[in-house]
Design an enzyme around this catalytic site. Structure first.
Site, PDB file in Angstrom:
ATOM      1  N   GLY A 104       0.823  -1.200   0.000  1.00  0.00           N
ATOM      2  CA  GLY A 104       0.000   0.000   0.000  1.00  0.00           C
ATOM      3  C   GLY A 104       0.853   1.243   0.000  1.00  0.00           C
ATOM      4  O   GLY A 104       2.084   1.159  -0.069  1.00  0.00           O
ATOM      5  N   SER A 136      11.623  -2.932  -4.471  1.00  0.00           N
ATOM      6  CA  SER A 136      11.193  -1.532  -4.368  1.00  0.00           C
ATOM      7  C   SER A 136      12.383  -0.639  -4.022  1.00  0.00           C
ATOM      8  O   SER A 136      13.331  -1.084  -3.348  1.00  0.00           O
ATOM      9  CB  SER A 136      10.144  -1.423  -3.260  1.00  0.00           C
ATOM     10  OG  SER A 136       9.978  -0.086  -2.860  1.00  0.00           O
ATOM     11  N   TYR A 174       8.682  -2.223   5.295  1.00  0.00           N
ATOM     12  CA  TYR A 174       8.400  -2.716   3.934  1.00  0.00           C
ATOM     13  C   TYR A 174       9.709  -2.839   3.154  1.00  0.00           C
ATOM     14  O   TYR A 174       9.953  -3.820   2.459  1.00  0.00           O
ATOM     15  CB  TYR A 174       7.426  -1.739   3.274  1.00  0.00           C
ATOM     16  CG  TYR A 174       7.190  -1.915   1.790  1.00  0.00           C
ATOM     17  CD1 TYR A 174       6.362  -2.913   1.302  1.00  0.00           C
ATOM     18  CD2 TYR A 174       7.788  -1.044   0.873  1.00  0.00           C
ATOM     19  CE1 TYR A 174       6.143  -3.046  -0.062  1.00  0.00           C
ATOM     20  CE2 TYR A 174       7.569  -1.163  -0.481  1.00  0.00           C
ATOM     21  CZ  TYR A 174       6.747  -2.173  -0.950  1.00  0.00           C
ATOM     22  OH  TYR A 174       6.535  -2.301  -2.299  1.00  0.00           O
ATOM     23  N   ALA A 187       0.285   7.888  -3.509  1.00  0.00           N
ATOM     24  CA  ALA A 187       0.072   9.331  -3.678  1.00  0.00           C
ATOM     25  C   ALA A 187      -0.609   9.720  -5.005  1.00  0.00           C
ATOM     26  O   ALA A 187      -1.571  10.497  -4.989  1.00  0.00           O
ATOM     27  CB  ALA A 187       1.395  10.076  -3.504  1.00  0.00           C
ATOM     28  N   ARG A 245       9.556  13.145  -5.259  1.00  0.00           N
ATOM     29  CA  ARG A 245       9.343  11.763  -5.682  1.00  0.00           C
ATOM     30  C   ARG A 245       9.583  11.595  -7.192  1.00  0.00           C
ATOM     31  O   ARG A 245       9.589  12.577  -7.935  1.00  0.00           O
ATOM     32  CB  ARG A 245       7.885  11.327  -5.404  1.00  0.00           C
ATOM     33  CG  ARG A 245       7.498  11.275  -3.944  1.00  0.00           C
ATOM     34  CD  ARG A 245       8.129  10.058  -3.259  1.00  0.00           C
ATOM     35  NE  ARG A 245       7.729   9.970  -1.872  1.00  0.00           N
ATOM     36  CZ  ARG A 245       8.389  10.561  -0.862  1.00  0.00           C
ATOM     37  NH1 ARG A 245       9.472  11.285  -1.091  1.00  0.00           N
ATOM     38  NH2 ARG A 245       7.987  10.409   0.379  1.00  0.00           N
ATOM     39  N   ARG A 289      13.716  11.483  -3.186  1.00  0.00           N
ATOM     40  CA  ARG A 289      14.173  10.330  -3.974  1.00  0.00           C
ATOM     41  C   ARG A 289      14.980  10.849  -5.142  1.00  0.00           C
ATOM     42  O   ARG A 289      14.603  11.854  -5.783  1.00  0.00           O
ATOM     43  CB  ARG A 289      12.967   9.538  -4.514  1.00  0.00           C
ATOM     44  CG  ARG A 289      12.171   8.755  -3.489  1.00  0.00           C
ATOM     45  CD  ARG A 289      13.034   7.916  -2.660  1.00  0.00           C
ATOM     46  NE  ARG A 289      12.365   6.802  -2.008  1.00  0.00           N
ATOM     47  CZ  ARG A 289      12.960   6.083  -1.068  1.00  0.00           C
ATOM     48  NH1 ARG A 289      14.178   6.386  -0.658  1.00  0.00           N
ATOM     49  NH2 ARG A 289      12.334   5.061  -0.514  1.00  0.00           N
TER      50      ARG A 289
HETATM   51  P1  NAD Z   1      -1.113  -4.584  -5.381  1.00  0.00           P
HETATM   52  O1  NAD Z   1      -1.419  -4.540  -3.912  1.00  0.00           O
HETATM   53  O2  NAD Z   1      -2.087  -3.975  -6.310  1.00  0.00           O
HETATM   54  O3  NAD Z   1      -0.835  -6.085  -5.832  1.00  0.00           O
HETATM   55  C1  NAD Z   1      -0.265  -7.040  -4.972  1.00  0.00           C
HETATM   56  C2  NAD Z   1      -1.123  -8.277  -5.059  1.00  0.00           C
HETATM   57  O4  NAD Z   1      -0.550  -9.295  -4.221  1.00  0.00           O
HETATM   58  C3  NAD Z   1      -2.566  -8.055  -4.576  1.00  0.00           C
HETATM   59  O5  NAD Z   1      -3.503  -8.365  -5.584  1.00  0.00           O
HETATM   60  C4  NAD Z   1      -2.697  -8.992  -3.395  1.00  0.00           C
HETATM   61  O6  NAD Z   1      -3.985  -9.577  -3.276  1.00  0.00           O
HETATM   62  C5  NAD Z   1      -1.638 -10.023  -3.713  1.00  0.00           C
HETATM   63  N1  NAD Z   1      -1.288 -10.783  -2.504  1.00  0.00           N
HETATM   64  C6  NAD Z   1      -1.018 -10.274  -1.281  1.00  0.00           C
HETATM   65  N2  NAD Z   1      -0.844 -11.280  -0.401  1.00  0.00           N
HETATM   66  C7  NAD Z   1      -1.012 -12.434  -1.095  1.00  0.00           C
HETATM   67  C8  NAD Z   1      -0.994 -13.802  -0.725  1.00  0.00           C
HETATM   68  N3  NAD Z   1      -0.773 -14.167   0.541  1.00  0.00           N
HETATM   69  N4  NAD Z   1      -1.201 -14.726  -1.690  1.00  0.00           N
HETATM   70  C9  NAD Z   1      -1.453 -14.354  -2.976  1.00  0.00           C
HETATM   71  N5  NAD Z   1      -1.499 -13.068  -3.390  1.00  0.00           N
HETATM   72  C10 NAD Z   1      -1.287 -12.114  -2.445  1.00  0.00           C
HETATM   73  O7  NAD Z   1       0.334  -3.925  -5.526  1.00  0.00           O
HETATM   74  P2  NAD Z   1       1.080  -3.439  -6.842  1.00  0.00           P
HETATM   75  O8  NAD Z   1       1.143  -1.979  -6.765  1.00  0.00           O
HETATM   76  O9  NAD Z   1       0.525  -4.105  -8.038  1.00  0.00           O
HETATM   77  O10 NAD Z   1       2.549  -3.997  -6.543  1.00  0.00           O
HETATM   78  C11 NAD Z   1       3.030  -5.198  -7.131  1.00  0.00           C
HETATM   79  C12 NAD Z   1       4.429  -5.477  -6.605  1.00  0.00           C
HETATM   80  O11 NAD Z   1       5.300  -4.374  -6.902  1.00  0.00           O
HETATM   81  C13 NAD Z   1       4.489  -5.657  -5.091  1.00  0.00           C
HETATM   82  O12 NAD Z   1       5.444  -6.649  -4.778  1.00  0.00           O
HETATM   83  C14 NAD Z   1       4.961  -4.308  -4.601  1.00  0.00           C
HETATM   84  O13 NAD Z   1       5.601  -4.390  -3.354  1.00  0.00           O
HETATM   85  C15 NAD Z   1       5.915  -3.908  -5.719  1.00  0.00           C
HETATM   86  N6  NAD Z   1       6.079  -2.444  -5.812  1.00  0.00           N
HETATM   87  C16 NAD Z   1       5.029  -1.654  -6.184  1.00  0.00           C
HETATM   88  C17 NAD Z   1       5.193  -0.274  -6.268  1.00  0.00           C
HETATM   89  C18 NAD Z   1       4.070   0.643  -6.665  1.00  0.00           C
HETATM   90  O14 NAD Z   1       4.273   1.857  -6.728  1.00  0.00           O
HETATM   91  N7  NAD Z   1       2.870   0.142  -6.945  1.00  0.00           N
HETATM   92  C19 NAD Z   1       6.437   0.304  -5.947  1.00  0.00           C
HETATM   93  C20 NAD Z   1       7.481  -0.535  -5.555  1.00  0.00           C
HETATM   94  C21 NAD Z   1       7.295  -1.918  -5.511  1.00  0.00           C
END
Ligand code: NAD
Length: 321
Positions: free
Chosen positions: A76, A116, A144, A188, A215, A278
């Site tokens: 999140g 990340s 995180y 954000a 950012r 950043r």
């Molecule tokens: P998101 O929350 O939309 O997607 C993550 C998904 O993982 C969700 O659908 C959730 O249901 C699933 N999940 C969580 N726990 C689970 C479990 N126990 N079993 C199966 N599925 C599970 O997040 P996102 O923005 O799509 O991010 C995807 C990846 O990229 C993540 O690893 C996140 O940490 C990384 N990331 C995202 C951002 C960003 O800005 N969105 C930045 C840096 C890193």
């Protein structure tokens, strides 16, 4: 036909990745603990599995895959990250530990981990760029980031022992349509777009700390292109994925307001700010031939209308101005 597994496919980036892989003609198994919230996925198979469980990870990997993309995480924006640190450390670590072990047992060839830039320490606004090696000595700003750093090390250790290719993308803040836009987990860009959509022309929106933090924001299509390029490359070191364009949150508000065609003022309120700034080197990903196609204005031009449509469809939030 290439067989591909996407874990976390029900989420924002995973959904876009499935779309791209499917458009390329891959056979895609999509796995998530929940069904996609905003649209049907063009996956060949969708399995609802809780990947904190080792048996579920074995089931996800059953059948053999040419490429595995591990994006599942308890995830999140700053509000969530600062309030759910125990859940993040426990759930995401369990997913990563069980997924990498199951992938090694299944004899996969290529494994991509979504990490990340939260693995880096906080920065002062005027500091020069951090490169990937500057993640050490480690001092992430939040739990995180520590979980991501541990997952990176675990993936690399399993790859060394089992002789498969591991790729690690350190994502910067990603935005685009079909992402979480309300409820406390939104990041954000989505939160600002929602507030602008809910505000009248000439209105005022609340922004944590007045929007002075700096950012970078990567549009989801650009990010997915970079993920595929990196995953299929020979680059086995962690790699930052983001644009060189840097903005303050207040500048982001101006861009969104401009896209929306509204005059919007900011009211500074208390809230979790995250890091002050950043500024990352992107030489590694650029050396693979990646250049982002979307600046923030263009990416918001595709994101804002989708969020405005969700607001119009579901009504304004209770705390909207
Ligand atoms: P998101 O929350 O939309 O997607 C993550 C998904 O993982 C969700 O659908 C959730 O249901 C699933 N999940 C969580 N726990 C689970 C479990 N126990 N079993 C199966 N599925 C599970 O997040 P996102 O923005 O799509 O991010 C995807 C990846 O990229 C993540 O690893 C996140 O940490 C990384 N990331 C995202 C951002 C960003 O800005 N969105 C930045 C840096 C890193």
């Amino acid at each position: 036909m290439k067989r591909v597994l996407v874990a976390g496919a029900g989420g924002f980036i995973g959904g876009h990745l499935v779309g791209q892989l499917s458009a390329e003609g891959c056979w895609v198994r999509a796995v998530d603990v929940v069904e996609p919230e905003f649209r049907d996925l063009p996956a060949d198979e969708f399995l609802t599995l809780d990947l904190r469980d080792a048996d579920a990870c074995r089931r996800a990997l059953d059948g053999g895959f040419d490429e595995v993309y591990q994006l599942a995480a308890d995830m999140g924006g700053m509000e969530f990250i600062s309030s759910a640190e125990c859940e993040i450390m426990r759930n995401s670590a369990a997913v990563n530990a069980n997924m990498i072990a199951a992938a090694a047992d299944a004899g996969i060839d290529r494994y991509f981990l979504a990490s990340s830039v939260c693995v880096y320490r906080d920065m002062a606004p005027e500091e020069p760029r951090l490169s990937e090696d500057d993640a050490y000595p480690a001092n992430p700003d939040n739990e995180y980031g520590w979980e991501k750093l541990y997952a990176e090390r675990m993936v690399s250790a399993f790859a060394r022992r089992h002789g498969f290719e591991a790729r690690i993308g350190r994502f910067e803040n990603c935005y685009g349509p079909f992402g979480t836009w309300r409820g406390g987990r939104e990041k954000a860009p989505a939160a600002i777009a929602r507030k602008v959509a809910e505000a009248p022309d000439g209105g005022t929106i609340d922004v944590f700390g007045g929007g002075t933090t700096i950012r970078t924001f990567v549009y989801v299509k650009d990010l997915v292109d970079a993920v595929l390029l990196l995953a299929r490359s020979d680059e086995d070191r962690p790699t930052n994925i983001g644009p060189d364009e840097r903005v303050t949150i207040a500048e982001l508000v101006d861009i969104v307001a401009d896209v929306a065609g509204k005059r919007i003022d900011i009211r500074s309120v208390d809230g979790p700010l995250g890091v002050a700034a950043r500024n990352f080197s992107h030489e590694r990903i650029q050396s693979l031939g990646w250049t982002p196609q979307y600046d923030l204005r263009r990416g918001m031009g595709e994101t804002y209308p989708w969020i405005a449509e969700q607001v119009a469809r579901t009504g304004r939030s209770p705390d909207a101005p």
